[in-house]
Design a protein around this motif. Structure first.
Motif, mmCIF file in Angstrom:
data_model
loop_
_atom_site.group_PDB
_atom_site.id
_atom_site.type_symbol
_atom_site.label_atom_id
_atom_site.label_comp_id
_atom_site.label_asym_id
_atom_site.label_seq_id
_atom_site.Cartn_x
_atom_site.Cartn_y
_atom_site.Cartn_z
ATOM 1 N N VAL A 1 0.805 -1.231 0.000
ATOM 2 C CA VAL A 1 0.000 0.000 0.000
ATOM 3 C C VAL A 1 0.834 1.276 0.000
ATOM 4 O O VAL A 1 0.285 2.360 -0.146
ATOM 5 C CB VAL A 1 -0.989 0.020 1.188
ATOM 6 N N THR A 2 2.159 1.181 0.206
ATOM 7 C CA THR A 2 3.003 2.364 0.033
ATOM 8 C C THR A 2 4.042 2.072 -1.034
ATOM 9 O O THR A 2 4.545 0.958 -1.143
ATOM 10 C CB THR A 2 3.697 2.776 1.350
ATOM 11 N N PHE A 3 4.368 3.094 -1.835
ATOM 12 C CA PHE A 3 5.301 2.944 -2.952
ATOM 13 C C PHE A 3 6.151 4.204 -3.013
ATOM 14 O O PHE A 3 5.763 5.189 -3.625
ATOM 15 C CB PHE A 3 4.553 2.777 -4.275
ATOM 16 N N ALA A 4 7.309 4.196 -2.397
ATOM 17 C CA ALA A 4 8.172 5.373 -2.435
ATOM 18 C C ALA A 4 9.576 4.980 -2.026
ATOM 19 O O ALA A 4 9.765 3.985 -1.328
ATOM 20 C CB ALA A 4 7.640 6.465 -1.496
ATOM 21 N N SER A 5 10.541 5.759 -2.453
ATOM 22 C CA SER A 5 11.941 5.492 -2.091
ATOM 23 C C SER A 5 12.252 6.100 -0.721
ATOM 24 O O SER A 5 13.107 6.974 -0.572
ATOM 25 C CB SER A 5 12.860 6.073 -3.174
ATOM 26 N N ARG A 6 11.507 5.647 0.274
ATOM 27 C CA ARG A 6 11.730 6.042 1.658
ATOM 28 C C ARG A 6 11.096 4.976 2.534
ATOM 29 O O ARG A 6 10.365 4.116 2.060
ATOM 30 C CB ARG A 6 11.122 7.414 1.958
ATOM 31 N N HIS A 7 11.376 5.060 3.820
ATOM 32 C CA HIS A 7 10.864 4.067 4.762
ATOM 33 C C HIS A 7 9.516 4.499 5.333
ATOM 34 O O HIS A 7 9.222 5.692 5.461
ATOM 35 C CB HIS A 7 11.862 3.865 5.904
ATOM 36 N N HIS A 8 8.710 3.502 5.694
ATOM 37 C CA HIS A 8 7.417 3.724 6.336
ATOM 38 C C HIS A 8 7.381 2.839 7.578
ATOM 39 O O HIS A 8 7.543 1.630 7.471
ATOM 40 C CB HIS A 8 6.269 3.353 5.394
ATOM 41 N N GLN A 9 7.177 3.452 8.738
ATOM 42 C CA GLN A 9 7.308 2.728 10.000
ATOM 43 C C GLN A 9 5.967 2.661 10.732
ATOM 44 O O GLN A 9 5.385 3.694 11.075
ATOM 45 C CB GLN A 9 8.346 3.429 10.888
ATOM 46 N N LEU A 10 5.479 1.442 10.951
ATOM 47 C CA LEU A 10 4.280 1.221 11.754
ATOM 48 C C LEU A 10 4.649 1.051 13.217
ATOM 49 O O LEU A 10 5.648 0.407 13.548
ATOM 50 C CB LEU A 10 3.552 -0.053 11.305
ATOM 51 N N THR A 11 3.810 1.574 14.096
ATOM 52 C CA THR A 11 3.919 1.280 15.521
ATOM 53 C C THR A 11 3.335 -0.111 15.770
ATOM 54 O O THR A 11 2.662 -0.679 14.919
ATOM 55 C CB THR A 11 3.183 2.366 16.321
ATOM 56 N N ASN A 12 3.583 -0.663 16.944
ATOM 57 C CA ASN A 12 3.220 -2.059 17.203
ATOM 58 C C ASN A 12 1.734 -2.285 17.435
ATOM 59 O O ASN A 12 1.287 -3.440 17.464
ATOM 60 C CB ASN A 12 4.025 -2.601 18.391
ATOM 61 N N THR A 13 0.934 -1.233 17.575
ATOM 62 C CA THR A 13 -0.513 -1.373 17.790
ATOM 63 C C THR A 13 -1.204 -0.062 17.451
ATOM 64 O O THR A 13 -0.549 0.978 17.290
ATOM 65 C CB THR A 13 -0.816 -1.781 19.248
ATOM 66 N N GLN A 14 -2.533 -0.088 17.313
ATOM 67 C CA GLN A 14 -3.354 1.109 17.083
ATOM 68 C C GLN A 14 -2.849 1.967 15.918
ATOM 69 O O GLN A 14 -2.747 3.189 16.022
ATOM 70 C CB GLN A 14 -3.434 1.952 18.363
#
Length: 408
Positions: free
Chosen positions: A4-17
């Motif tokens: 669902v993300t497409f970019a030359s960078r990082h995407h960071q999810l938290t562990n909940t919510q």
């Protein structure tokens, strides 16, 4: 499964919510990894259209990350580093705060007062990994203390705290790094620098999870009779009204120049697991995980090795008793986990795939196949409606967000 993300960078999810309440958007930050803190924006992506929106952009040299979402409304809480960082005051465990963004307005969650006499309801250091309780009326966090860090780093023990909506709290502002906060904040765990071997004392409280609206479970580091660290599971029962949150016990809520802030009088800390004599004592720290109670509040899940040394999911009642081994996987649970909103199963990584573990039988059902790279161990998170599960996975060297349907 769907990227669902497409970019030359990082995407960071938290562990909940990490989902908006309507299950349409995933919220993330843009740190290169969980260990770094250099992101400047909090963003969200629509899992259907791929549209990306910036929720908050830091200024004045500050950085932000580790965002979570209120369970009922589009209200976001996240870590905010210091503005105008310099050689004397820069981002660190004890130099950060929680902020809340709602309808375009951003306010500090916790106040900071580092000038004695300290202010009840204010913190004296850094709060982080902010998580709303199920009803959205309070926020848990882990904490490190600036005052004790300056005195002796060995005294700056990690603890668990709670922010409740009984503020605002406004320090006198004698130091340029002090600030006001919207919520009344206290610590709810008790630690000591040198736990007695074989006792229930701990020198670190961390990776907490809500158990209903009036209790928090967390991992606490005990010491074996031989002096080795053994992480055990603990629980604290919490006040149910404003008076209870503001009533100090024998020690002041705000702490002293030589002691950590203390929990309210009614907070009781209880040890739930006693694993010192097992073949593989203690809860595991690898993979890093946060203890999680099911929505019904009847079972707390955690990771521990079985007698063969394999990391498995275990359950225990909030009242205590013997832990029950839930899974019996050959190669172990590989990630942090969360409960499905129904409470019937848990989501995690098994055999480098996204999996559901039945909450009664432990039976593993795989939701994905053929990953380009193994899913990240940091976060596997269900949407509020239970129809989707999200995780992170590297694509061309950048961490991207993925979802798949749960078929539940």
């Amino acid at each position: 499964m769907k990227q669902v993300t497409f970019a030359s960078r990082h995407h960071q999810l938290t562990n909940t919510q990490t989902w908006t309440p309507d299950s349409q958007w995933l919220v993330f930050d843009v740190r290169p990894s969980g260990a770094s803190f250099t992101g400047e924006t909090i963003e969200r992506v629509n899992i259907h259209s791929g549209e990306v929106e910036v929720i908050y952009r830091a200024t004045k040299g500050a950085h932000v990350g580790v965002v979570t979402v209120h369970p009922q409304e589009e209200r976001y809480v996240f870590i905010h580093g210091p503005e105008h960082p310099d050689a004397h005051w820069q981002y660190d465990f004890h130099h950060r705060r929680g902020v809340v963004t709602h309808n375009g307005e951003t306010r500090n969650l916790d106040a900071m007062d580092i000038t004695s006499p300290y202010t009840p309801g204010a913190l004296r250091g850094g709060s982080h990994v902010h998580v709303y309780r199920p009803d959205g009326q309070a926020v848990s966090f882990t904490y490190n203390d600036h005052v004790l860090h300056e005195r002796d780093v060995a005294l700056d023990l990690r603890n668990v705290g709670v922010a409740v909506p009984y503020g605002p709290v406004t320090p006198r502002g004698q130091h340029p790094r002090e600030y006001a906060g919207s919520h009344w904040c206290v610590l709810v765990s008790r630690t000591t620098p040198a736990p007695a071997p074989g006792s229930d004392e701990i020198n670190r409280a961390y990776e907490e999870g809500w158990v209903g609206n009036h209790a928090l479970a967390f991992i606490g580091d005990t010491r074996s009779l031989q002096g080795e660290k053994v992480p055990e599971l603990f629980i604290v029962t919490l006040p149910e009204n404003e008076a209870g949150w503001k009533q100090a016990g024998r020690e002041p809520l705000e702490g002293t120049s030589s002691t950590m802030p203390a929990p309210p009088a009614s907070v009781q800390q209880k040890r739930l697991t006693f694993t010192h004599q097992r073949a593989y004592p203690g809860l595991v720290n690898v993979p890093r995980h946060w203890v999680r109670a099911n929505p019904q509040g009847s079972d707390i899940a955690f990771l521990m090795r079985d007698d063969n040394g394999v990391v498995q999911l275990w359950l225990i009642s909030p009242q205590g008793g013997e832990p029950r081994q839930l899974t019996r996987t050959a190669n172990g649970i590989q990630s942090a986990f969360n409960w499905h909103p129904s409470g019937h199963s848990l989501g995690c990584v098994v055999e480098n795939r996204i999996a559901l573990c039945d909450g009664i039988t432990g039976t593993v059902t795989y939701l994905t196949e053929g990953h380009g790279n193994p899913p990240s161990a940091d976060a596997v998170v269900f949407s509020p409606d239970g129809q989707y599960i999200a995780w992170m996975e590297a694509v061309d060297g950048f961490r991207q967000l993925w979802v798949t349907e749960t078929r539940r």
